[in-house]
Scaffold this motif. Structure first.
Motif, mmCIF file in Angstrom:
data_model
loop_
_atom_site.group_PDB
_atom_site.id
_atom_site.type_symbol
_atom_site.label_atom_id
_atom_site.label_comp_id
_atom_site.label_asym_id
_atom_site.label_seq_id
_atom_site.Cartn_x
_atom_site.Cartn_y
_atom_site.Cartn_z
ATOM 1 N N UNK A 5 0.824 -1.204 0.000
ATOM 2 C CA UNK A 5 0.000 0.000 0.000
ATOM 3 C C UNK A 5 0.864 1.263 0.000
ATOM 4 N N UNK A 6 1.890 1.258 0.833
ATOM 5 C CA UNK A 6 2.760 2.434 0.931
ATOM 6 C C UNK A 6 3.472 2.721 -0.394
ATOM 7 N N UNK A 7 3.936 1.672 -1.072
ATOM 8 C CA UNK A 7 4.665 1.824 -2.331
ATOM 9 C C UNK A 7 3.730 1.892 -3.538
ATOM 10 N N UNK A 8 2.438 1.755 -3.282
ATOM 11 C CA UNK A 8 1.437 1.810 -4.343
ATOM 12 C C UNK A 8 1.764 0.812 -5.463
ATOM 13 N N UNK A 9 2.089 -0.406 -5.070
ATOM 14 C CA UNK A 9 2.475 -1.428 -6.038
ATOM 15 C C UNK A 9 1.245 -1.981 -6.743
ATOM 16 N N UNK A 10 1.323 -2.046 -8.042
ATOM 17 C CA UNK A 10 0.229 -2.591 -8.839
ATOM 18 C C UNK A 10 0.700 -3.856 -9.541
ATOM 19 N N UNK A 11 -0.245 -4.712 -9.866
ATOM 20 C CA UNK A 11 0.069 -5.929 -10.612
ATOM 21 C C UNK A 11 0.791 -6.974 -9.794
ATOM 22 N N UNK A 12 0.713 -6.868 -8.481
ATOM 23 C CA UNK A 12 1.371 -7.846 -7.629
ATOM 24 C C UNK A 12 0.373 -8.940 -7.256
ATOM 25 N N UNK A 13 0.804 -10.168 -7.337
ATOM 26 C CA UNK A 13 -0.092 -11.315 -7.168
ATOM 27 C C UNK A 13 0.386 -12.173 -6.006
ATOM 28 N N UNK A 14 -0.540 -12.541 -5.117
ATOM 29 C CA UNK A 14 -0.235 -13.493 -4.057
ATOM 30 C C UNK A 14 -0.477 -14.892 -4.577
ATOM 31 N N UNK A 15 0.540 -15.737 -4.479
ATOM 32 C CA UNK A 15 0.420 -17.105 -4.975
ATOM 33 C C UNK A 15 -0.204 -18.003 -3.912
ATOM 34 N N UNK A 16 -0.491 -19.219 -4.310
ATOM 35 C CA UNK A 16 -1.043 -20.196 -3.371
ATOM 36 C C UNK A 16 -0.048 -20.541 -2.268
ATOM 37 N N UNK A 17 1.227 -20.274 -2.511
ATOM 38 C CA UNK A 17 2.268 -20.554 -1.525
ATOM 39 C C UNK A 17 2.548 -19.367 -0.607
ATOM 40 N N UNK A 18 1.747 -18.298 -0.734
ATOM 41 C CA UNK A 18 1.843 -17.117 0.149
ATOM 42 C C UNK A 18 3.084 -16.266 -0.085
ATOM 43 N N UNK A 19 3.598 -16.262 -1.322
ATOM 44 C CA UNK A 19 4.580 -15.254 -1.697
ATOM 45 C C UNK A 19 3.888 -14.270 -2.641
ATOM 46 N N UNK A 20 4.426 -13.062 -2.714
ATOM 47 C CA UNK A 20 3.839 -12.010 -3.545
ATOM 48 C C UNK A 20 4.779 -11.732 -4.719
ATOM 49 N N UNK A 21 4.256 -11.841 -5.940
ATOM 50 C CA UNK A 21 5.091 -11.751 -7.134
ATOM 51 C C UNK A 21 4.624 -10.612 -8.025
ATOM 52 N N UNK A 22 5.575 -9.786 -8.458
ATOM 53 C CA UNK A 22 5.295 -8.733 -9.431
ATOM 54 C C UNK A 22 6.229 -8.918 -10.625
ATOM 55 N N UNK A 23 5.674 -8.996 -11.815
ATOM 56 C CA UNK A 23 6.489 -9.103 -13.029
ATOM 57 C C UNK A 23 6.880 -7.708 -13.485
ATOM 58 N N UNK A 24 8.182 -7.465 -13.531
ATOM 59 C CA UNK A 24 8.713 -6.170 -13.975
ATOM 60 C C UNK A 24 8.895 -6.180 -15.488
ATOM 61 N N UNK A 25 9.345 -7.318 -16.004
ATOM 62 C CA UNK A 25 9.583 -7.456 -17.437
ATOM 63 C C UNK A 25 9.200 -8.868 -17.858
ATOM 64 N N UNK A 26 8.384 -8.974 -18.908
ATOM 65 C CA UNK A 26 8.003 -10.296 -19.397
ATOM 66 C C UNK A 26 9.176 -10.934 -20.132
ATOM 67 N N UNK A 27 9.210 -12.234 -20.146
ATOM 68 C CA UNK A 27 10.326 -12.937 -20.757
ATOM 69 C C UNK A 27 10.134 -13.177 -22.244
ATOM 70 N N UNK A 28 11.095 -13.888 -22.813
ATOM 71 C CA UNK A 28 11.074 -14.264 -24.221
ATOM 72 C C UNK A 28 9.879 -15.186 -24.469
ATOM 73 N N UNK A 29 8.951 -14.794 -25.352
ATOM 74 C CA UNK A 29 7.771 -15.633 -25.583
ATOM 75 C C UNK A 29 8.121 -16.999 -26.168
ATOM 76 N N UNK A 30 9.305 -17.124 -26.763
ATOM 77 C CA UNK A 30 9.724 -18.403 -27.348
ATOM 78 C C UNK A 30 10.430 -19.292 -26.323
ATOM 79 N N UNK A 31 10.707 -18.742 -25.150
ATOM 80 C CA UNK A 31 11.438 -19.501 -24.135
ATOM 81 C C UNK A 31 10.532 -20.535 -23.469
ATOM 82 N N UNK A 32 11.120 -21.655 -23.045
ATOM 83 C CA UNK A 32 10.367 -22.625 -22.263
ATOM 84 C C UNK A 32 10.085 -22.053 -20.877
ATOM 85 N N UNK A 33 9.017 -22.512 -20.270
ATOM 86 C CA UNK A 33 8.653 -22.093 -18.920
ATOM 87 C C UNK A 33 9.299 -23.052 -17.931
#
Length: 318
Positions: free
Chosen positions: A182-210
């Motif tokens: 809230x303080x940093x006004x972070x957007x696009x951050x997702x809480x996973x089922x494992x209770x960590x919070x993840x924000x993607x800053x840059x998307x990866x190579x679409x041709x790369x394997x996951x």
């Protein structure tokens, strides 16, 4: 008084934190004799009526709380404190009770300086003590700039404010994370089922394997405490770090953070301590922790009972 009877026990106590501050027995005996006399003279000259403990520190109970919970081994304890030398030099004042208490686990090797940890067993929650501490139960021969001088004997005021269950610690850290977002006004951050919070800053190579378990991933990284802008760990230069995703030898947060990524992807992950580096020795003041780690006195640089931020850029997946 020379503590010849408890000398073997004390020697074990003093090296309890990963061999922290090792001393041969003769050096320890000299330190005990020296500090016992210094403390005895200090208490006498200042007309202080304090109770002596078997291990060497003295204490006065300043505030009692008969309805408080008795502190026992393995309790997670929140404290407020003031640490000074017996000459009056302030090392740290953390007594503002509008702030959350600082937490350590009451266990052997749970806290530096050790006397606060030892004093826990005398206390109930809500009680305050003044501890008169010989250097061999404080920072010993360690020194840090002008803040801590070697062989400093201490006067520590401590309030054992509260104890916390593991679930309560998790709730506290969850609130810290949400307040940070809230303080940093972070957007696009997702809480996973494992209770960590993840924000993607840059998307990866679409041709790369996951990435999946068993993949080898190369990445650069920085790790920070939630309240800091300075990393306490990071990759060196442009040399990427390499791990196998899902390996049991990895810290839990690596496997949780590095799964499902692509080459070139950049993420920031907020991780509660129980999924990070877990419970390690606490250090007061926080300022000296990195120095103690760099000198080999601590095995873990991350502070316990606090979330951390893991910044990752994936350079290769195979």
């Amino acid at each position: 008084m020379i503590r010849k009877i408890i000398l073997p026990v004390m020697l074990g106590l003093l090296v309890g934190i990963s061999g922290c501050f090792p001393e041969v027995e003769s050096d320890l005996q000299i330190a005990i004799e020296r500090d016992d006399k210094i403390l005895s003279d200090y208490l006498s000259s200042n007309n202080i009526d304090a109770i002596e403990t078997q291990v060497g520190y003295f204490y006065k109970k300043d505030i009692s709380n008969e309805t408080g919970n008795q502190i026992v081994n393995n309790d997670n304890i929140g404290v407020y404190y003031e640490i000074k030398t017996i000459d009056g030099q302030l090392i740290e004042d953390y007594t503002d009770e509008t702030k959350p208490p600082r937490i350590f686990r009451y266990t052997e090797g749970g806290l530096i300086p050790r006397a606060i940890n030892f004093g826990s067993g005398l206390a109930k929650t809500g009680e305050s003590f003044t501890l008169y501490v010989p250097s061999y139960l404080a920072y010993q021969e360690y020194s840090y700039q002008q803040l801590i001088l070697a062989n400093s004997n201490l006067v520590i005021k401590v309030k054992y404010a509260e104890t916390y269950t593991s679930n309560e610690i998790k709730e506290i850290e969850e609130e810290m994370i949400l307040d940070y977002i809230l303080e940093k006004n972070l957007e696009g951050i997702i809480k996973t089922a494992d209770s960590i919070y993840v924000k993607t800053i840059k998307t990866g190579d679409p041709e790369s394997k996951v990435t999946v378990n068993g993949d080898i991933i190369n990445f650069t990284y920085k790790i920070l405490q939630l309240d800091s802008q300075t990393p306490f760990a990071q990759s060196i230069g442009t040399t990427p770090f390499q791990v196998t995703v899902g390996s049991e030898s990895n810290p839990k947060f690596l496997n949780l953070s590095l799964k499902g990524l692509k080459k070139g992807q950049e993420i920031e992950v907020i991780i509660p301590s129980h999924l990070g580096f877990g419970v390690s020795a606490q250090v007061f003041p926080f300022t000296i922790r990195k120095d103690l780690f760099d000198k080999g006195f601590l095995t873990q640089i991350a502070r316990p009972f606090e979330p951390m931020i893991f910044k990752v850029t994936v350079t290769n997946v195979r």
